[in-house]
Design an enzyme around this catalytic site. Structure first.
Site, PDB file in Angstrom:
ATOM      1  N   GLU A 280      -5.769  -7.957  -1.520  1.00 51.71           N
ATOM      2  CA  GLU A 280      -6.488  -7.928  -0.241  1.00 51.71           C
ATOM      3  C   GLU A 280      -7.935  -7.564  -0.471  1.00 51.71           C
ATOM      4  OE1 GLU A 280      -4.930  -5.421   2.909  1.00 51.71           O
ATOM      5  OE2 GLU A 280      -2.874  -5.949   2.386  1.00 51.71           O
TER       6      GLU A 280
ATOM      7  N   GLU B 156       0.823  -1.230   0.000  1.00 50.78           N
ATOM      8  CA  GLU B 156       0.000   0.000   0.000  1.00 50.78           C
ATOM      9  C   GLU B 156       0.851   1.273   0.000  1.00 50.78           C
ATOM     10  OE1 GLU B 156      -4.120  -1.543   2.056  1.00 50.78           O
ATOM     11  OE2 GLU B 156      -2.744  -0.497   3.356  1.00 50.78           O
TER      12      GLU B 156
END
Ligand code: BGP
Length: 469
Positions: free
Chosen positions: A369, A177
């Site tokens: 995810e 991320e």
């Protein structure tokens, strides 16, 4: 499922070392940034201590003890039919201080055993090289990514990984991320910004160091093993404008551009014009060294992995009330319901994410995810229909993106396929797993693993390659 792929679609699950391994100082592991964060709860930011303070409870210290349960856990993943397992390597297990010359053999051995165990069941490991676990010493001694020296330390870490696990691991992602750098720099970059500093300057200079480090890793990884696929990983925020008021639409666009600024550099190998202007407006001057621009160009990624949990809403209204989401708080979307932790539930947002990313970059995508954090009531077999419903709707949205819209996506991993420690709150009770772990928010419990109803449901999804949801 994806006709564009030669290989079977990679169904699986995802975890991160600091949220599941435990054994925080076993076999020579050094402290990481995650090891000094206390447990919190919804809406309360997690507190950090200066080093480990005796008597306080740190959820990552034992987590779910994957370190000692990996065989049992991987056997359960195999039983579900996983084709891949996305995991991370704890940097401080391999370089306990981050700046060591020589890696810790015991740490390397642990991942050898994990990869061997996965390969025994034909499960493809997908490895995030740095997932919110910077060695604590690098933070204390060098101010982490603020310091250009980090490129060298990270490079040394990558070299060891690529050489040691050549032939065992072929899928990598350089940073988890990476766009969270601009939202939570302390957490994502391990940096602390002083009140007198230009926050943007610090964040984007540190991010530049990560861009260069990532690009160098991509080049090195390809050189060591041409079979390596090396990706970037971003949080995909799917922003909607609150209304069709052009002002709201503009704010949405600006918001998305800030996130794309990260993927633009890593996929296209150059800062976009839009980002350059944004940095100018924020009084940011990126200090580059000779060769930086060339390396960014040379080290573009092979694919984009991304996390998607919820969508967000952009508005030009002032004095607004915000609701929670993954790393981002935004205004409520009146068309959506929220999870117990306040995150909106929006499967269509995933189809949009896949379409927008593929439309922009035309490189393969990986849903790294996705999942529902929920409260499971202990029972003989936990009937987690709410989780099944969430996953079913999101997988359906992904299938639509692949089969109807032509998006090239090669895999999907359910976040926290086995219950683990939440990043946001440090709770165990915010569970994502299809495998239950008997452990509570105070760190009590037997660590016993058991299958939830979603375990059999997901097994069937994988068996039918997503045909039957
Ligand atoms: C992502 C992180 C994960 C994970 C997930 C869920 O941002 O990459 O590590 O934890 O969010 O968030 P949380 O744990 O706060 O529920």
């Amino acid at each position: 499922m994806n006709e564009k792929q030669k290989e079977p679609f990679l169904w699986g699950g995802a975890t991160a070392a600091n949220q599941c391994e435990g054994a925080y100082h076993e076999d020579g592991k050094g402290l990481s940034e995650a090891d000094i964060v206390l447990a919190g709860k919804r809406g309360v930011p997690r507190e950090r201590t200066d080093g480990v303070v005796e008597g306080l409870y740190y959820p990552s210290h034992e987590a779910i003890d994957f370190y000692h349960h990996y065989k049992e856990d991987i056997a359960l993943f195999a039983e579900m039919g996983f084709k891949c397992y996305r995991m991370s390597v704890a940097w401080s297990r391999i370089f306990p201080n981050g700046d060591d010359e020589v890696p810790n053999e015991k740490g390397l051995l642990f991942y050898d055993k994990v990869f061997d165990e996965l390969l025994k069941y034909n499960i493809t490991p997908i490895v995030t090289i740095s997932h919110y676990e910077i060695p604590y010493n690098l933070i204390k001694k060098y101010h982490s990514w603020e310091n250009r020296k980090m490129i060298e330390f990270y490079g040394r870490f990558c070299k060891v990984l690529f050489e040691r696990y050549k032939g065992k691991v072929k899928y990598w992602m350089t940073f988890n991320e990476i766009n969270v750098n601009m939202l939570h720099p302390e957490h994502a970059l391990g940096i602390e910004i002083k009140p007198e500093e230009n926050r943007y300057q610090v964040i984007y200079q540190a991010s530049h160091h990560e861009f260069v480090a990532s690009a160098r890793a991509v080049c090195m990884g390809h050189e060591i093993d041409p079979d390596n696929h090396i990706g970037m990983m971003m949080l995909y925020p799917t922003f909607y404008a609150e209304t069709c008021n052009p002002q709201d639409q503009w704010i949405r666009l600006e918001e998305m551009n800030k996130h794309y600024a990260f993927s633009d550099v890593m996929v296209r190998g150059t800062y976009s014009e839009n980002m350059k202007r944004y940095l100018q407006r924020m009084n940011v001057t990126i200090k580059m060294e000779p060769g930086d621009e060339e390396i960014l160009k040379a080290g573009t990624v092979d694919y984009i992995g991304f996390s998607y949990y919820n969508s967000n809403v952009a508005t030009s209204r002032k004095d607004i009330e915000l609701i929670d989401g993954n790393m981002i708080n935004s205004v409520k979307n009146k068309y959506l319901k929220e999870s117990r932790w306040g995150w909106s539930i929006d499967p269509m947002g995933l189809r949009i994410a896949l379409n927008e990313l593929y439309g922009r970059y035309q490189i393969p995508l990986f849903v790294a995810e996705n999942g529902l954090g929920a409260l499971d009531e202990p029972a003989e077999v936990i009937e987690d229909n709410y989780r099944i419903e969430y996953l079913k709707a999101h997988i359906k949205a992904m299938k639509d993106a692949i089969l109807l819209d032509g998006v090239d996506c090669f895999g999907y991993t359910v976040w926290g396929c086995i219950d683990l420690v939440s990043v946001g709150t440090g709770e165990m009770s915010k569970r994502y797993g299809m495998i239950y772990v008997d452990r509570d928010d105070q760190g009590k419990g037997s660590m016993k693993r058991s299958k939830k109803k979603s375990f059999w449901w997901y097994k069937h999804v994988i068996e039918t390659d997503g045909e039957e949801l």
